[in-house]
Motif scaffolding. Structure first.
Motif, short mmCIF file in Angstrom:
data_model
loop_
_atom_site.label_atom_id
_atom_site.label_comp_id
_atom_site.label_asym_id
_atom_site.label_seq_id
_atom_site.Cartn_x
_atom_site.Cartn_y
_atom_site.Cartn_z
N UNK A 111 0.83 -1.20 0.00
CA UNK A 111 0.00 0.00 0.00
C UNK A 111 0.87 1.26 0.00
N UNK A 112 2.03 1.16 0.60
CA UNK A 112 2.93 2.30 0.69
C UNK A 112 3.92 2.27 -0.46
N UNK A 113 4.21 1.05 -0.94
CA UNK A 113 5.10 0.92 -2.09
C UNK A 113 4.40 1.44 -3.34
N UNK A 114 3.08 1.31 -3.35
CA UNK A 114 2.32 1.73 -4.53
C UNK A 114 2.53 3.21 -4.89
N UNK A 115 2.34 4.15 -3.97
CA UNK A 115 2.57 5.56 -4.35
C UNK A 115 4.01 5.84 -4.79
N UNK A 116 4.95 5.06 -4.28
CA UNK A 116 6.34 5.22 -4.70
C UNK A 116 6.48 4.82 -6.17
N UNK A 117 5.93 3.65 -6.49
CA UNK A 117 6.00 3.17 -7.88
C UNK A 117 5.29 4.15 -8.80
N UNK A 118 4.14 4.63 -8.34
CA UNK A 118 3.34 5.55 -9.14
C UNK A 118 4.12 6.85 -9.41
N UNK A 119 4.72 7.39 -8.37
CA UNK A 119 5.45 8.65 -8.51
C UNK A 119 6.64 8.48 -9.45
N UNK A 120 7.37 7.38 -9.27
CA UNK A 120 8.55 7.15 -10.10
C UNK A 120 8.17 6.90 -11.56
N UNK A 121 7.08 6.15 -11.74
CA UNK A 121 6.57 5.87 -13.07
C UNK A 121 6.21 7.19 -13.77
#
Lengths: 284, 463
Positions: A111-121
């Motif tokens: 759930x917290x890794x998701x916004x990281x992936x999203x931001x980097x993407x």
């Protein structure tokens, strides 16, 4: 009061809540956290921000029911409110120089890794996501993760979904296969973050972990969230929650997080009473 | 004729072995008769040395004379002409080193009990004729006050009276700052603090909780986007200091801030609240200030059988109020003076099982004028404890200074202000209290808040 506008049960233990908090939504960034308090009698509990919508003025949190407070929070329904919701706290994750990244999520940590992936993407980085769960029943955010990653690897301990094995197995395999990651971002249970850091260390890959120590104020006042990083005392609330995984004393953090284990168990029992009382009050 | 008794009128208190098991207020306050008798000990000196000893120059002999006459209303009016929070100050000011230290009666015998009289007057007013203030006519200007502790309350109060629309931003879920999270209920009932905040609300002060300035909003956004004409920063002391000795990360080591916040703000002492706290049998509190005394006395009340104060100098150098030291001893707190911790011991499972200390001797005076402690080699010994509370000070919070351009800080990280106006190095931005001075007293913070309010008023009138 902060109103719940959306609720989803992601699996039997993990709940998503979208909460109206316009000030927080306006400033929130990936890697930051909030502190919530359900009612006057509740604890203050930190949760990393899973998503936000600046226009709607909402912040999304995803959490696992572990103790009394998260159970109370999960019992709230759309339209109901919680007493306090403060943030965004902590320092946003630093992405400078990251062109290719492995984002590793363990369990509800996804759930917290998701916004990281999203931001980097969104920043144009190549994003490989490795998501690990115990079994297929508790897999969360699979579609969401796929949408923001170049490669998505699902791992389960028992092999009931994706590949059988640990996230560290897949990470090592990808590194050995020649993937040159500028950074690895690992978010999940403390042992997982510890072993991801141990996995990347021999390769000298920068590894960012998001720590979740016990907190009260979240502003650097109480010192409860102190962690040892590179031999120094740091406060996760103002210096973190992101730290260099190769420098964090994970064993100490795990020990410190166990301080209220006994009380937690007792409180969960009293929680049943309190939930019954709440239900009783509602009927009255 | 003045009452020539050499001793102060005693204030009724809960008995030590009863009060160390509850969180009710320790000191019960004077009756009207007691107050009048004590007030008659004042010699009404022409040169009023006591007034100079007070950081906000309360007109002490004048109010004391009114108490002696039984005109408590007039006494209240005189006190509140310079002090907005008498019920608080009467309870928590270190009178023995301020007003009462200057009292002529203190030369032979005990000083007039100025603090107790102030408290009596404030409590009398609250009980007998507590009218809520009216909302003053608004002048159309907006001031943001950051934090809601003593400096902010004083600043907001004075600005609201002068007609400013004041918004007070508080990071926690409850306003009051250290008066709520730090000072325990048994020394300062929270109902008194809430009353002061309610008064501000009726005067039109808007209190916004859950707002961590520096994160959710910057000072620049408050001024440029939200249209505030001036800002007061009263964010208090920040990060707790640790000793950097082995074992400080063990389970069972608290900072005093955390320990007190769990108990006072989060009400761990009331079973209805979910706040967890370690069930301690033996607690060592390291430090000699008021915060250390508060932590030790809280530990006792939370059920610890043994509670120790470990302090590296002697009792004479302790910064705590005399009354707190006295009360702590009465309640069964044991003092290990001239002792310095060198290590916190691990029981093998990552939990505290003892604190190893070194005996100290007093050497030459240091920069603070206090004789500095020198270790006695080989004098190590262990106190068996399961909990250690570090109460050795704080350093200022970095959240605002790190997110605001043009705010100068000193070497310690405290905000630099003009001593006359309490203006920071940025126009329109003022500061006061512990954020400027480092950890100090409620009354000093209040004084700074009032000074800043006056300067803000002057600044905005000419702007």
């Amino acid at each position: 009061m902060f109103r719940i506008v959306n609720k989803k049960e992601l699996n039997s233990a993990v709940t998503l809540l979208e909460i109206e908090a316009p000030f927080v939504a306006k400033k929130a960034q990936a890697g930051q956290f909030i502190i919530f308090r359900v009612d006057e009698f509740s604890e203050r509990v930190p949760l990393t921000i899973a998503d936000y919508d600046r226009e709607k003025g909402t912040v999304t949190i995803i959490f696992q029911k572990v103790g009394l407070s998260t159970n109370l929070l999960a019992a709230k329904e759309v339209g109901e409110s919680i007493r306090d919701f403060v943030g965004p706290l902590g320092i946003a994750t630093e992405y400078e120089g990251i062109k290719k990244v492995a984002v590793v999520g363990g369990g509800v940590g996804c759930a917290i890794a998701y916004p990281q992936a999203k931001a980097l993407h969104k920043l144009g980085a190549q994003v490989d996501v490795i998501a690990g769960f115990r079994n297929k029943d508790i897999v969360i955010l699979e579609d969401e993760m796929k949408a923001v990653s170049d490669n998505y690897y699902l791992m389960t301990d028992d092999g009931t979904a994706g590949e059988k094995g640990f996230v560290t197995d897949k990470l090592k395999e990808l590194i050995e296969a020649g993937n040159q990651y500028d950074a690895v971002i690992a978010i999940g249970p403390i042992p997982m973050m510890k072993f991801v850091s141990l996995t990347t260390k021999p390769y000298g890959i920068k590894t960012i972990v998001s720590l979740n120590p016990i907190m009260i104020d979240g502003t650097g006042m109480c010192g409860c969230c102190r962690v040892t990083v590179g031999g120094e005392t740091r406060f996760a609330c103002v210096d973190g929650p992101d730290f260099d995984g190769h420098l964090v004393d994970f064993d100490e953090l795990m020990n410190r997080n166990s301080i209220y284990k006994e009380q937690e168990a007792q409180m969960k029992e009293s929680h049943v009473c309190r939930m019954e009382k709440l239900a009783h009050d509602l009927i009255q | 004729m003045p009452n020539m008794s050499l001793e102060k009128m005693k204030m009724p208190e809960q008995a030590p072995d009863i009060r160390n098991k509850n969180f009710e207020e320790v000191a019960l306050g004077y009756t009207a008769e007691m107050a009048m008798e004590e007030a008659s000990r004042c010699l009404n000196c022409k040169h009023k040395p006591c007034v100079n000893g007070c950081p906000v120059n309360v007109r002490i002999p004048e109010f004391v004379a009114q108490v002696a006459k039984g005109d408590f209303m007039e006494a209240y009016r005189i006190i509140t002409s310079t002090n907005a929070l008498p019920a608080v100050c009467g309870r928590v000011c270190p009178q023995e080193s301020q007003c009462e230290a200057q009292c002529v009666r203190g030369i032979k015998g005990e000083a007039v009990a100025i603090g107790r009289l102030e408290r009596f007057v404030a409590d009398w007013y609250m009980k007998n004729c507590d009218e809520m203030p009216e909302k003053p006519e608004q002048n159309g200007k907006k001031v943001a006050v950051i934090g809601s502790g003593p400096s902010s309350l004083a600043c907001a109060g004075d600005l609201a009276k002068a007609g400013y629309a004041v918004t007070m931003f508080e990071a926690f879920h409850t306003a009051g700052g250290v008066l709520v999270y730090g000072i325990p209920e048994f020394r300062l009932p929270k109902a008194i603090v809430q009353k002061e905040i309610d008064k501000l609300s009726t005067m039109g002060v808007e209190v916004m909780t859950n707002m961590v300035i520096g994160k959710v909003l910057s000072i620049d956004e408050i001024i440029d986007d939200m249209g505030f004409d001036a800002v007061f920063i009263g964010t208090g002391a920040g990060l707790p200091s640790f000793m950097h000795i082995p074992g400080e990360a063990l389970v069972g080591v608290y900072s005093a801030n955390e320990y007190l916040t769990r108990i006072n703000l989060m009400k761990a002492y009331i079973s209805d609240y979910d706040t967890p706290l370690r069930k301690s049998k033996a607690v060592a509190v390291v430090g000699g200030g008021n915060v250390a005394m508060d932590a030790a006395r809280c530990a006792k009340r939370m059920g610890a059988e043994k509670v120790y104060i470990v302090y590296r100098r002697s009792e004479k150098e302790m910064p705590a109020r005399l009354e707190e030291i006295h009360h702590a001893k009465e309640e069964g707190i044991e003092f290990h003076l001239l002792r310095n911790p060198v290590k916190i011991l691990d029981d093998g499972n990552g939990q505290v099982c003892g604190i190893e200390c070194l005996k100290m001797e007093l050497g030459e005076p240091d920069a603070s004028g206090r004789r500095s402690p020198v270790p006695v080699e080989g004098s190590n010994y262990v106190i068996d404890v399961d909990t250690v509370v570090m109460s050795i000070g704080t350093s200022p919070n970095p959240l605002i200074r790190s997110t605001t351009k043009g705010l100068e800080t000193n070497r310690k990280g405290c905000l630099v202000v003009n001593e006359e106006t309490n203006q920071t190095t940025r126009e329109g931005v003022y500061a006061g209290g512990d954020a400027v001075t480092g950890a100090a007293t409620v009354i000093l913070a209040m004084g700074a808040g009032k000074k800043a309010a006056a300067a803000i008023d002057k600044y905005l009138q000419t702007k």
